[in-house]
Design a protein around this motif. Structure first.
Motif, mmCIF file in Angstrom:
data_model
loop_
_atom_site.group_PDB
_atom_site.id
_atom_site.type_symbol
_atom_site.label_atom_id
_atom_site.label_comp_id
_atom_site.label_asym_id
_atom_site.label_seq_id
_atom_site.Cartn_x
_atom_site.Cartn_y
_atom_site.Cartn_z
ATOM 1 N N VAL A 84 -6.323 -5.061 -0.652
ATOM 2 C CA VAL A 84 -5.758 -3.727 -0.520
ATOM 3 C C VAL A 84 -6.786 -2.664 -0.880
ATOM 4 O O VAL A 84 -7.498 -2.787 -1.874
ATOM 5 C CB VAL A 84 -4.506 -3.584 -1.421
ATOM 6 N N ARG A 85 -6.822 -1.638 -0.048
ATOM 7 C CA ARG A 85 -7.566 -0.416 -0.350
ATOM 8 C C ARG A 85 -6.553 0.707 -0.288
ATOM 9 O O ARG A 85 -5.965 0.966 0.750
ATOM 10 C CB ARG A 85 -8.666 -0.183 0.673
ATOM 11 N N SER A 86 -6.325 1.358 -1.408
ATOM 12 C CA SER A 86 -5.292 2.376 -1.488
ATOM 13 C C SER A 86 -5.902 3.712 -1.888
ATOM 14 O O SER A 86 -6.721 3.781 -2.805
ATOM 15 C CB SER A 86 -4.243 1.942 -2.518
ATOM 16 N N PHE A 87 -5.485 4.753 -1.190
ATOM 17 C CA PHE A 87 -5.956 6.113 -1.464
ATOM 18 C C PHE A 87 -4.735 7.002 -1.649
ATOM 19 O O PHE A 87 -3.741 6.860 -0.952
ATOM 20 C CB PHE A 87 -6.808 6.641 -0.300
ATOM 21 N N ARG A 88 -4.834 7.911 -2.566
ATOM 22 C CA ARG A 88 -3.720 8.838 -2.805
ATOM 23 C C ARG A 88 -3.646 9.842 -1.664
ATOM 24 O O ARG A 88 -4.669 10.289 -1.155
ATOM 25 C CB ARG A 88 -3.909 9.585 -4.110
ATOM 26 N N ARG A 112 -13.208 4.174 5.182
ATOM 27 C CA ARG A 112 -14.131 5.316 5.322
ATOM 28 C C ARG A 112 -13.381 6.619 5.546
ATOM 29 O O ARG A 112 -13.846 7.683 5.176
ATOM 30 C CB ARG A 112 -15.060 5.093 6.509
ATOM 31 N N ARG A 113 -12.203 6.530 6.168
ATOM 32 C CA ARG A 113 -11.397 7.710 6.458
ATOM 33 C C ARG A 113 -10.306 7.938 5.408
ATOM 34 O O ARG A 113 -9.417 8.751 5.601
ATOM 35 C CB ARG A 113 -10.778 7.558 7.846
ATOM 36 N N ARG A 114 -10.381 7.173 4.313
ATOM 37 C CA ARG A 114 -9.448 7.275 3.194
ATOM 38 C C ARG A 114 -8.000 7.054 3.625
ATOM 39 O O ARG A 114 -7.090 7.749 3.194
ATOM 40 C CB ARG A 114 -9.617 8.608 2.452
ATOM 41 N N ILE A 115 -7.822 6.055 4.497
ATOM 42 C CA ILE A 115 -6.489 5.645 4.928
ATOM 43 C C ILE A 115 -6.177 4.319 4.245
ATOM 44 O O ILE A 115 -6.905 3.342 4.408
ATOM 45 C CB ILE A 115 -6.419 5.491 6.459
ATOM 46 N N SER A 116 -5.111 4.288 3.469
ATOM 47 C CA SER A 116 -4.722 3.074 2.744
ATOM 48 C C SER A 116 -4.350 1.969 3.723
ATOM 49 O O SER A 116 -3.644 2.216 4.705
ATOM 50 C CB SER A 116 -3.529 3.359 1.835
ATOM 51 N N SER A 117 -4.843 0.772 3.451
ATOM 52 C CA SER A 117 -4.537 -0.361 4.319
ATOM 53 C C SER A 117 -4.606 -1.657 3.526
ATOM 54 O O SER A 117 -5.135 -1.704 2.420
ATOM 55 C CB SER A 117 -5.496 -0.419 5.503
ATOM 56 N N SER A 118 -4.059 -2.686 4.139
ATOM 57 C CA SER A 118 -4.033 -4.009 3.523
ATOM 58 C C SER A 118 -4.478 -5.036 4.561
ATOM 59 O O SER A 118 -3.879 -5.126 5.632
ATOM 60 C CB SER A 118 -2.608 -4.302 3.049
ATOM 61 N N LEU A 119 -5.541 -5.772 4.260
ATOM 62 C CA LEU A 119 -5.989 -6.870 5.111
ATOM 63 C C LEU A 119 -5.298 -8.126 4.597
ATOM 64 O O LEU A 119 -5.498 -8.512 3.453
ATOM 65 C CB LEU A 119 -7.506 -7.007 5.037
ATOM 66 N N VAL A 120 -4.462 -8.735 5.424
ATOM 67 C CA VAL A 120 -3.637 -9.864 5.003
ATOM 68 C C VAL A 120 -4.173 -11.150 5.621
ATOM 69 O O VAL A 120 -4.475 -11.198 6.811
ATOM 70 C CB VAL A 120 -2.162 -9.665 5.421
ATOM 71 N N LEU A 121 -4.295 -12.178 4.793
ATOM 72 C CA LEU A 121 -4.673 -13.509 5.257
ATOM 73 C C LEU A 121 -3.426 -14.388 5.198
ATOM 74 O O LEU A 121 -2.752 -14.450 4.165
ATOM 75 C CB LEU A 121 -5.768 -14.094 4.368
ATOM 76 N N VAL A 160 0.857 -1.183 0.000
ATOM 77 C CA VAL A 160 0.000 0.000 0.000
ATOM 78 C C VAL A 160 0.888 1.227 0.000
ATOM 79 O O VAL A 160 2.064 1.164 0.367
ATOM 80 C CB VAL A 160 -0.951 0.031 1.218
ATOM 81 N N GLU A 161 0.303 2.353 -0.393
ATOM 82 C CA GLU A 161 1.071 3.593 -0.427
ATOM 83 C C GLU A 161 1.478 4.013 0.974
ATOM 84 O O GLU A 161 0.864 3.624 1.962
ATOM 85 C CB GLU A 161 0.211 4.703 -1.051
ATOM 86 N N TRP A 162 2.471 4.862 1.031
ATOM 87 C CA TRP A 162 2.940 5.400 2.291
ATOM 88 C C TRP A 162 1.814 6.178 2.957
ATOM 89 O O TRP A 162 1.018 6.831 2.307
ATOM 90 C CB TRP A 162 4.140 6.308 2.029
#
Length: 160
Positions: A149-153, A98-107, A54-56
């Motif tokens: 992954v949910r990524s936001f600029r 919802r808060r436009r914070i990039s994150s990755s849920l890992v299994l 995910v982005e920084w």
């Protein structure tokens, strides 16, 4: 009764965060318990193999992600640990989105021996923000299998 009194004494923002976390946890529990994974996995984000980069994330977003994670895990503890790591990770992932914070849920998965010395597969889910894990203690035990992954600029600096 004591818990309810304590809840009403909290600041409004904290109450709203707890109520939002409770709603997402209930939704995650319903999905995991009653529907097959393939029918709801699309709502977790873009699927990638392994860790999924995910982005920084800036320091404020990282601090907020950790605060939301503490809220979710605290709520789970108050409710007697009724939610699995996957349910907790899903709720956090959605709240960050919802808060436009990039994150990755890992299994991930790990091979362990049971009492009869047979190998069994143990699964775990955790959430990464930036390069750090904000929910789910993994150590080196679990091998990442797949990520959502949910990524936001990040907001650009205005041109002067």
């Amino acid at each position: 009764m004591k818990t309810l009194r304590h809840f009403f004494d909290l600041p409004g923002i904290r109450k709203a965060l707890l109520l939002e976390a409770a709603c997402w946890l209930v939704l995650a529990r319903l999905l995991v318990r009653f529907l097959p994974f393939r029918s709801w996995s699309r709502c977790l984000g873009i699927q990638m193999p392994g860790l999924g980069e995910v982005e920084w994330v800036d320091a404020d977003s990282d601090a907020l992600a950790r605060e939301i994670s503490r809220t979710i895990t605290g709520l789970n503890q108050r409710l007697g640990g009724r939610f699995t790591c996957l349910m907790l990770a899903m709720a956090l992932h959605w709240m960050l989105s919802r808060r436009r914070i990039s994150s990755s849920l890992v299994l991930g998965a790990q091979n362990v021996k049971d009492v009869n010395e047979r190998l069994t597969l143990k699964a775990h889910a955790w959430v990464r923000v930036g390069s750090g894990v904000v929910l789910g203690d993994i150590g080196d035990q679990y091998a990442p299998i797949s990520s959502f992954v949910r990524s936001f600029r990040l907001p650009e600096d205005p041109v002067r």
